[in-house]
Design a protein around this motif. Sequence first.
Motif, PDB file in Angstrom:
ATOM      1  N   MET A  89       0.851  -1.190   0.000  1.00  0.00           N
ATOM      2  CA  MET A  89       0.000   0.000   0.000  1.00  0.00           C
ATOM      3  C   MET A  89       0.882   1.234   0.000  1.00  0.00           C
ATOM      4  O   MET A  89       1.799   1.376   0.816  1.00  0.00           O
ATOM      5  CB  MET A  89      -0.894  -0.008   1.232  1.00  0.00           C
ATOM      6  N   SER A  90       0.651   2.151  -0.921  1.00  0.00           N
ATOM      7  CA  SER A  90       1.491   3.338  -1.026  1.00  0.00           C
ATOM      8  C   SER A  90       1.184   4.309   0.100  1.00  0.00           C
ATOM      9  O   SER A  90       0.093   4.336   0.664  1.00  0.00           O
ATOM     10  CB  SER A  90       1.253   4.031  -2.366  1.00  0.00           C
ATOM     11  N   LYS A  91       2.179   5.120   0.444  1.00  0.00           N
ATOM     12  CA  LYS A  91       2.016   6.154   1.455  1.00  0.00           C
ATOM     13  C   LYS A  91       1.627   7.445   0.758  1.00  0.00           C
ATOM     14  O   LYS A  91       2.302   7.895  -0.164  1.00  0.00           O
ATOM     15  CB  LYS A  91       3.312   6.355   2.226  1.00  0.00           C
ATOM     16  N   VAL A  92       0.560   8.088   1.208  1.00  0.00           N
ATOM     17  CA  VAL A  92       0.108   9.356   0.648  1.00  0.00           C
ATOM     18  C   VAL A  92       0.013  10.368   1.776  1.00  0.00           C
ATOM     19  O   VAL A  92      -0.652  10.116   2.786  1.00  0.00           O
ATOM     20  CB  VAL A  92      -1.262   9.226  -0.050  1.00  0.00           C
ATOM     21  N   ALA A  93       0.668  11.511   1.603  1.00  0.00           N
ATOM     22  CA  ALA A  93       0.588  12.608   2.563  1.00  0.00           C
ATOM     23  C   ALA A  93      -0.103  13.795   1.907  1.00  0.00           C
ATOM     24  O   ALA A  93       0.184  14.119   0.750  1.00  0.00           O
ATOM     25  CB  ALA A  93       1.974  13.007   3.055  1.00  0.00           C
ATOM     26  N   LEU A  94      -0.994  14.429   2.637  1.00  0.00           N
ATOM     27  CA  LEU A  94      -1.650  15.654   2.192  1.00  0.00           C
ATOM     28  C   LEU A  94      -1.098  16.802   3.013  1.00  0.00           C
ATOM     29  O   LEU A  94      -1.203  16.802   4.242  1.00  0.00           O
ATOM     30  CB  LEU A  94      -3.166  15.545   2.367  1.00  0.00           C
ATOM     31  N   VAL A  95      -0.503  17.787   2.337  1.00  0.00           N
ATOM     32  CA  VAL A  95       0.088  18.952   2.992  1.00  0.00           C
ATOM     33  C   VAL A  95      -0.667  20.184   2.517  1.00  0.00           C
ATOM     34  O   VAL A  95      -0.759  20.436   1.310  1.00  0.00           O
ATOM     35  CB  VAL A  95       1.588  19.090   2.659  1.00  0.00           C
ATOM     36  N   GLY A 145      -2.562   8.902   4.281  1.00  0.00           N
ATOM     37  CA  GLY A 145      -2.038   8.309   5.500  1.00  0.00           C
ATOM     38  C   GLY A 145      -1.450   9.308   6.464  1.00  0.00           C
ATOM     39  O   GLY A 145      -1.229   8.998   7.637  1.00  0.00           O
ATOM     40  N   ALA A 146      -1.170  10.528   5.980  1.00  0.00           N
ATOM     41  CA  ALA A 146      -0.640  11.586   6.842  1.00  0.00           C
ATOM     42  C   ALA A 146      -1.229  12.916   6.393  1.00  0.00           C
ATOM     43  O   ALA A 146      -1.273  13.214   5.194  1.00  0.00           O
ATOM     44  CB  ALA A 146       0.883  11.642   6.788  1.00  0.00           C
ATOM     45  N   LEU A 147      -1.668  13.707   7.348  1.00  0.00           N
ATOM     46  CA  LEU A 147      -2.240  15.026   7.085  1.00  0.00           C
ATOM     47  C   LEU A 147      -1.411  16.062   7.809  1.00  0.00           C
ATOM     48  O   LEU A 147      -1.278  16.017   9.042  1.00  0.00           O
ATOM     49  CB  LEU A 147      -3.689  15.066   7.581  1.00  0.00           C
ATOM     50  N   VAL A 148      -0.841  17.006   7.051  1.00  0.00           N
ATOM     51  CA  VAL A 148      -0.032  18.075   7.632  1.00  0.00           C
ATOM     52  C   VAL A 148      -0.723  19.403   7.342  1.00  0.00           C
ATOM     53  O   VAL A 148      -0.863  19.802   6.189  1.00  0.00           O
ATOM     54  CB  VAL A 148       1.396  18.087   7.060  1.00  0.00           C
ATOM     55  N   PHE A 202      -9.749   7.178   6.837  1.00  0.00           N
ATOM     56  CA  PHE A 202      -8.476   6.502   7.062  1.00  0.00           C
ATOM     57  C   PHE A 202      -8.637   4.985   6.996  1.00  0.00           C
ATOM     58  O   PHE A 202      -9.505   4.410   7.653  1.00  0.00           O
ATOM     59  CB  PHE A 202      -7.901   6.897   8.423  1.00  0.00           C
ATOM     60  N   THR A 203      -7.788   4.357   6.215  1.00  0.00           N
ATOM     61  CA  THR A 203      -7.839   2.903   6.038  1.00  0.00           C
ATOM     62  C   THR A 203      -6.484   2.242   6.266  1.00  0.00           C
ATOM     63  O   THR A 203      -6.306   1.066   5.976  1.00  0.00           O
ATOM     64  CB  THR A 203      -8.324   2.537   4.620  1.00  0.00           C
ATOM     65  N   GLY A 204      -5.527   3.006   6.787  1.00  0.00           N
ATOM     66  CA  GLY A 204      -4.179   2.479   6.943  1.00  0.00           C
ATOM     67  C   GLY A 204      -4.030   1.533   8.120  1.00  0.00           C
ATOM     68  O   GLY A 204      -4.949   1.326   8.926  1.00  0.00           O
ATOM     69  N   GLU A 205      -2.853   0.953   8.218  1.00  0.00           N
ATOM     70  CA  GLU A 205      -2.528   0.055   9.317  1.00  0.00           C
ATOM     71  C   GLU A 205      -2.623   0.788  10.644  1.00  0.00           C
ATOM     72  O   GLU A 205      -2.239   1.952  10.754  1.00  0.00           O
ATOM     73  CB  GLU A 205      -1.113  -0.498   9.111  1.00  0.00           C
ATOM     74  N   HIS A 206      -3.125   0.116  11.658  1.00  0.00           N
ATOM     75  CA  HIS A 206      -3.264   0.731  12.978  1.00  0.00           C
ATOM     76  C   HIS A 206      -1.906   1.217  13.483  1.00  0.00           C
ATOM     77  O   HIS A 206      -0.932   0.473  13.480  1.00  0.00           O
ATOM     78  CB  HIS A 206      -3.849  -0.274  13.972  1.00  0.00           C
ATOM     79  N   GLY A 207      -1.858   2.479  13.871  1.00  0.00           N
ATOM     80  CA  GLY A 207      -0.615   3.078  14.342  1.00  0.00           C
ATOM     81  C   GLY A 207       0.152   3.840  13.287  1.00  0.00           C
ATOM     82  O   GLY A 207       1.141   4.509  13.606  1.00  0.00           O
TER      83      GLY A 207
END
Length: 249
Positions: free
Chosen positions: A1-7, A94-97, A138-143
């Motif tokens: 699963m790819s990592k996607v960050a929204l900044v 997976g990450a929101l900045v 959010f659907t990513g792995e816990h943690g």
Amino acid sequence: MSKVALVTGVGRRIGIAAAIAERLGNDGWDIAFNYWQPYDERMPWGRDAESRAELVRRLDRAGVRSLAVEADLEDAGAAEAIFERVGAELGAVGALVLSHAESVDSGLLDTTVESFDRHFAVNTRASWLLIREFGRRFTGEHGSGRVIALTSDHTVGNLPYGASKGALDRITLAAAHELAQLGITANVINPGPVDTGWMGPELIDTMVGLTPLGRLGTPADVANLAGFLCSPEGGWINGQLLYSNGGAK
């Protein structure tokens, strides 16, 4: 699963948000970034016409995918629209900045209701809506989920900005508990005095004098901490307001 960050708030090449986006891209995150050029156009520094293209080039060199999304965060529907587009084109975030801001100096006696409401719509309400949308989707792995918000302790002569950032702090720190069951951490970074082109020589001298290390912060300093918080190694840091300011008083 790819990592996607929204900044959010990636308006200028020399800004904090652009540095964070580039750092996360170099760490292997696919990057969606939000910007709103009309804000920069009405500010003293003006529009950075090449910002978007330059960041895309840098992310291309890092070997990650990128997506630029122009949206006015004063619009209550912007958060949902942004997540819809990012999800369709890059995948689940997976990450929101949260690095966007409305910031127009005014004090207790001269702040207008219009300005006050705009600051809270952009800095506070939009941040809540973005965090809410992130949690719902959010659907990513816990943690593995991350929320990071950029704050400030400005208040005097900067009333609506400082007040709206204070509210943002509380929303973000609440997310550390309310989103815990999803495995999302949430932290706030206060970067202190960072030179992104808005300081004059006199203010720079004053701020340097208040910092034990004898220099201003840089966007890269903030990006380094954001990168760590988004990494697996940063996963145990949660519900914190972190001062990354060189010890400035």
